[in-house]
Write a protein that holds these residues in place. Structure first.
Motif, short mmCIF file in Angstrom:
data_model
loop_
_atom_site.label_atom_id
_atom_site.label_comp_id
_atom_site.label_asym_id
_atom_site.label_seq_id
_atom_site.Cartn_x
_atom_site.Cartn_y
_atom_site.Cartn_z
N GLY A 75 0.82 -1.21 0.00
CA GLY A 75 0.00 0.00 0.00
C GLY A 75 0.85 1.26 0.00
O GLY A 75 0.57 2.21 -0.73
N ALA A 76 1.92 1.25 0.79
CA ALA A 76 2.80 2.43 0.85
C ALA A 76 3.52 2.65 -0.47
O ALA A 76 3.68 3.79 -0.92
CB ALA A 76 3.80 2.26 1.99
N ASP B 116 2.44 2.12 -3.30
CA ASP B 116 1.49 2.66 -4.28
C ASP B 116 1.59 4.18 -4.36
O ASP B 116 1.29 4.77 -5.39
CB ASP B 116 0.07 2.23 -3.88
N ASP B 117 2.03 4.82 -3.26
CA ASP B 117 2.18 6.28 -3.25
C ASP B 117 3.61 6.65 -3.62
O ASP B 117 4.31 7.35 -2.88
CB ASP B 117 1.82 6.83 -1.86
N THR C 154 7.78 3.30 5.41
CA THR C 154 6.38 3.69 5.24
C THR C 154 6.02 4.88 6.13
O THR C 154 5.07 5.63 5.83
CB THR C 154 5.42 2.52 5.56
N THR D 47 -3.43 3.94 -8.94
CA THR D 47 -3.81 3.31 -7.67
C THR D 47 -3.91 1.79 -7.75
O THR D 47 -3.55 1.09 -6.81
CB THR D 47 -5.15 3.90 -7.19
N MET E 164 -3.91 -0.76 2.55
CA MET E 164 -4.62 0.02 1.53
C MET E 164 -5.22 1.30 2.13
O MET E 164 -5.34 2.32 1.44
CB MET E 164 -5.73 -0.82 0.88
N SER F 124 -2.43 3.77 2.15
CA SER F 124 -2.25 4.25 0.78
C SER F 124 -3.27 5.31 0.41
O SER F 124 -2.92 6.38 -0.12
CB SER F 124 -2.35 3.06 -0.18
N ASN F 125 -4.54 5.05 0.70
CA ASN F 125 -5.61 5.97 0.30
C ASN F 125 -5.63 7.24 1.13
O ASN F 125 -5.88 8.34 0.61
CB ASN F 125 -6.97 5.27 0.38
N THR G 229 9.47 8.06 -0.29
CA THR G 229 8.58 7.13 -0.99
C THR G 229 9.26 6.51 -2.19
O THR G 229 8.98 5.36 -2.54
CB THR G 229 7.29 7.84 -1.45
#
Length: 416
Positions: free
Chosen positions: A17-18, A20-21, A147, A192, A240, A243-244, A295
């Motif tokens: 998830g991390a 993803d950014d 993260t 995403t 997730m 991430s969001n 990141t």
């Protein structure tokens, strides 16, 4: 279960998830906020259950079968198609690596001064050495700590003045203002929900099996299922969510500062950081820039690693970050090749934003058949045994597939 115990159970889902950014994602989210304010925040509300479903399915494949997604797809799709899709994923990942390395170099030069390319080379070498010579059980802890860098973007919201009612409206009320908004929505979905995340999380579940002697694929040791599947659910939902939330913070931060100041032409993550400086001050600029670097250090090895896992799984070669390079030569060769080609893109005359556009197109093309294959795998009893996907997981997984198919079509038919 105590909170600290729950935190210790976070692993592949959190890192996925991390990652993803990444800097490319930061650029997309910054563009979204700068151009449309808080108006498209609802896309992340929609993305969350779809992301969770897809990553849950990916993790489930790895933990249940003990095999990565590449070899699992080979059981439900023609081999030539799997090879073609993995080739597309490698190309898209390599372009993303190049864009992320370039963004990290630009951000470093903005903060401390110096030659952008020198920082890019430095980050490439450091990241590659860590992947080559730090075994998985140590390296994964390094990724988990990285993260924490993402919380810099949440901290940014406490520095700028946010219009919270407008933000809440944008979060829950869908609005689409013209073809430009459609293009941006497609970019958000493509950023995403990306194929490299599917391959990475499945592979990390396989890596985790190797770390504890007692662990076995669930098809062999069914009694481990309650604890294993519970951990995967917690890990994926939490990962997730991180991430969001971070993506929303970036969109909202850009909306509150750049959009409000009329600065809508953001071409990269470094552009967003530089534009923030006169609008929100030096602290906001520094936080945003350091976030890009952190990141990038997290996402680049995930991009390179996911390519290597996918290629080696389908080729039948050893694929593990736990092994030394001489014990997994093909695996580390793919990682090295991806990193060096990514670095070459930074030094080439190729426009980074055009490269990222084509990366998004390639990901859009690859994501739909990969998702179809993934959903076939998790629904097939001959592969998953009694651990086939639940009806709710199938529903949201196929919904994610449909949404990504619509995004891919929109990418082609909607003008720029």
């Amino acid at each position: 279960m105590k909170f600290l115990d729950r935190m210790k159970r976070l692993g592949p889902g959190l890192v996925t998830g991390a990652a993803d950014d990444d800097p490319s994602g930061i650029a997309t989210y910054s563009q979204t906020g700068a151009q449309f304010g808080a108006g498209l925040m609802w896309t992340m509300t929609l993305c969350y259950p779809l992301m969770v479903a897809v990553q849950l399915a990916s993790a489930r494949v790895g933990r249940v079968t003990g095999a990565g997604l590449g070899s699992s797809l080979d059981k439900v799709m023609p081999r030539w198609l799997v090879l073609f899709l993995i080739g597309l994923v490698f190309i898209a990942n390599t372009i993303n690596i190049g864009a992320d390395l370039a963004a990290m170099g630009e951000a470093s030069a903005l903060v401390v001064g110096g030659w952008t390319h020198a920082f890019t080379v430095l980050f490439t070498v450091v990241s590659l050495l860590l992947q080559l010579f730090v075994p998985y059980h140590r390296y994964v802890n390094f990724l988990k700590w990285l993260t924490l860098v993402l919380f810099a973007y949440i901290a940014l919201l406490f520095i700028v003045k946010v219009d919270w009612p407008t933000a809440l409206h944008g979060l829950v009320v869908p609005t689409i203002a013209g073809a430009g908004a459609v293009t941006t929505i497609v970019a958000v979905f493509g950023t995403t929900i990306s194929p490299y995340l599917f391959f990475w999380q499945a592979a990390q579940e396989v890596e985790e099996l190797e770390q504890v002697k007692e662990r076995e694929p669930l098809t062999r040791k069914k009694e481990q299922a309650p604890d294993a599947l519970s951990r995967i659910r917690w890990d994926t939902f939490a990962g997730m969510a991180v991430s969001n939330i971070v993506a929303l913070a970036i969109i909202l931060g850009a909306a509150t500062t750049l959009h409000a100041a009329g600065k809508t032409d953001i071409q990269s993550a470094a552009d967003a950081a530089q534009a923030l400086k006169p609008v929100a001050g030096n602290l906001a600029f520094a936080i945003f820039s350091l976030g890009i670097i952190g990141t990038g250090l997290l996402a680049v090895p995930v991009l390179a690693g996911s390519s290597a896992y996918a290629i080696c799984e389908i080729g039948g070669w050893t694929a593990s970050l736990e092994h030394q390079p001489w014990r997994a030569k093909a695996f580390y060769l793919v990682i090295t090749l991806g990193m060096l080609l990514g670095l070459a893109i930074d030094w080439s005359p190729i426009n980074p934003m055009k490269a990222l556009f084509w990366s998004a197109v390639i990901n859009g093309v690859a994501a739909v058949p990969v998702l179809i294959g993934l959903m076939l795998v998790v629904s097939r009893r001959s592969i998953m045994g009694e651990f086939v996907a639940s009806p709710s997981l199938k529903f949201f997984g196929w919904l994610a597939t449909g949404v990504m198919a619509a995004a891919a079509i929109a990418m082609v038919i909607v003008p720029g």
